[in-house]
Scaffold this motif. Structure first.
Motif, mmCIF file in Angstrom:
data_model
loop_
_atom_site.group_PDB
_atom_site.id
_atom_site.type_symbol
_atom_site.label_atom_id
_atom_site.label_comp_id
_atom_site.label_asym_id
_atom_site.label_seq_id
_atom_site.Cartn_x
_atom_site.Cartn_y
_atom_site.Cartn_z
ATOM 1 N N GLU A 1 -13.165 6.514 3.062
ATOM 2 C CA GLU A 1 -13.816 5.925 1.898
ATOM 3 C C GLU A 1 -15.180 5.356 2.257
ATOM 4 N N THR B 1 -10.021 0.479 -3.137
ATOM 5 C CA THR B 1 -9.540 1.847 -3.331
ATOM 6 C C THR B 1 -8.044 1.934 -3.042
ATOM 7 N N LEU B 2 -7.519 0.872 -2.447
ATOM 8 C CA LEU B 2 -6.082 0.815 -2.136
ATOM 9 C C LEU B 2 -5.320 -0.113 -3.073
ATOM 10 N N ILE C 1 -3.845 3.450 6.920
ATOM 11 C CA ILE C 1 -4.802 2.606 6.189
ATOM 12 C C ILE C 1 -6.179 2.683 6.843
ATOM 13 N N SER D 1 -7.204 -7.387 -3.519
ATOM 14 C CA SER D 1 -8.092 -7.049 -2.398
ATOM 15 C C SER D 1 -8.918 -8.259 -1.976
ATOM 16 N N HIS E 1 -7.719 5.952 5.948
ATOM 17 C CA HIS E 1 -8.147 5.964 4.541
ATOM 18 C C HIS E 1 -9.453 5.202 4.362
ATOM 19 N N THR F 1 0.828 -1.215 0.000
ATOM 20 C CA THR F 1 0.000 0.000 0.000
ATOM 21 C C THR F 1 0.864 1.269 0.000
#
Length: 420
Positions: free
Chosen positions: A286, A301-302, A279, A308, A282, A271
């Motif tokens: 989101e 989104t990462l 994280i 994922s 974030h 990441t």
């Protein structure tokens, strides 16, 4: 064919051709022996055929990338650094550029351009090139080199440069011939390992993530004695493991460890360096934008969706459930995996997939100012044959050219000087 030469060069890679050209420019009669039917075969494949000649780093930074033995290169780099190399190629008709300000390529982005120009220069200088000549023995008496023998001929010279390369890419003629030649005259050769290559992993989930490149991945060896070993760069998952620039660089450290241990555990940050706190922040932002998004959508989104999904699986987090509805422990586990993803390296494909070789002729037995053997007068080593290797990015080719230039000066002792 002459009976005796000033210099015999064994091997027609970057180092060998540069040694031959340097000696011939200084008025020496030169014989270049190549065991394959064509010269420059491995050089042609360098950088996927694009030929990353060198890079624009200053010498101190350049040497540091080779590790603790990097200082060995100082005399050669002071005489023939990247600027001198660029000027040399311009002189023989090869213009170069650095599109990213760092890596230097011929403007054609073709290694054939480089080989053709060097071959033309060798012909202009009257260098005798003999292909399909595998050297089987070095001739010497009383610690003085006297020549080289092939399967069919005996050649005499008071100077011999061995530039046969390592064992990477055996299909291109790299079989480690030079190691045997060096050992036959009393030189020590360290254990050699394949390097700059893809790696295999114990984990099978990587096979589900092959579609995307992950940028700025940091990898660290997760073993107490080797935690200092780390690398950063782009990573690509494969059906059986990992590859990409960061892996090519890191494999130099991993393959020797696999020689000692069956498995090498590593930790990855996928990441872009974010820690757990970053994280978590974030993901909260989101999720707050759209609380109805599920866990997979938020994590994506990462990272790419395929990665994922696999990390959700590893964390036992249902990807279809809203992130806010996950149990606290599950959320923590997922965030921890996003910050630090464990992987286990358990193999590689050996020298057949290796771009370079780690290990080689001991540097302690070579004079860094001349590349001459400390054991046999008139015998020189250069390029990948020696126990010195660097990462991706033009490092190894620059070193090959610089050491070839130094060896080609045929200095018995003393400091070298830059080309005029």
């Amino acid at each position: 064919m002459k009976e005796k030469y000033d210099l015999i060069v064994i091997g027609s890679g970057a180092a060998g051709m540069m040694a031959a050209i340097t000696a011939a420019r200084n008025g020496k009669t030169v014989l270049l022996l190549e065991k394959l039917s064509k010269i420059g075969t491995k050089l042609k494949a360098t950088g996927g055929g694009r030929c990353n000649l060198t890079n624009t780093l200053d010498n101190e930074t350049f040497m540091a990338r080779f590790g603790r033995d990097g200082k060995f290169m100082m005399p050669a780099l002071e005489a023939f650094d990247h600027k001198a190399l660029i000027a040399f190629f311009r002189e023989i008709g090869v213009e170069s550029h650095a599109p990213d300000g760092y890596r230097v390529f011929p403007v054609t982005h073709s290694s054939s351009t480089v080989i053709s120009a060097m071959e033309t220069e060798m012909q202009r200088l009257g260098i005798e090139i003999r292909c399909s000549q595998k050297v089987t023995e070095l001739s010497y008496t009383d610690s003085q080199i006297t020549g080289a023998e092939t399967l069919t001929d005996t050649f005499k010279a008071e100077h011999v440069v061995v530039a046969t390369g390592g064992k990477g890419y055996p299909v291109l003629g790299a079989e480690g011939d030079g190691y045997g030649l060096a050992e036959s005259v009393g030189h020590k050769v360290t254990e050699v390992f394949p390097a700059m290559m893809p790696l295999k992993t114990k984990e099978k989930w990587v096979a589900n993530c092959t579609a995307d490149t992950i940028a700025k991945v940091a990898i660290t060896v997760n073993m107490k004695k080797y935690k200092r070993l780390k690398a950063q760069g782009d990573l690509i998952f494969t059906r059986s493991g990992i590859r990409g620039p960061v892996v090519l660089d890191f494999s130099r450290e991993i393959t020797p460890l696999l020689g000692k241990y069956e498995e090498v555990p590593v930790l990855m940050n996928l990441t872009k360096g974010m820690n757990e706190e970053q994280i978590r922040s974030h993901i909260k932002k989101e999720w707050a934008k759209n609380p109805h998004r599920n866990t997979l959508e938020v994590v994506s989104t990462l990272l790419p969706e395929s990665v994922s999904r696999e990390l959700c699986s590893l964390a036992e987090a249902d990807p279809a459930v809203s992130f806010g509805k996950l149990e606290g422990r599950t959320r923590d586990r997922l965030i921890s995996l996003l910050a630090v993803t464990p992987l286990t390296i358990n193999g590689h494909d050996g020298f057949k997939m290796a771009m370079i070789t780690r290990g080689g002729v001991s540097l302690k037995e070579i004079d860094p100012y001349t590349m001459q053997s400390r054991k046999i007068k008139g015998l020189y080593f250069c390029g990948e044959l020696m126990n010195l290797d660097g990462p991706c990015g033009g490092y190894n080719l620059q070193w090959s050219f610089a050491s070839g230039y130094t060896a080609g000066l045929l200095l018995a002792e003393g400091k070298i000087s830059s080309p005029q």
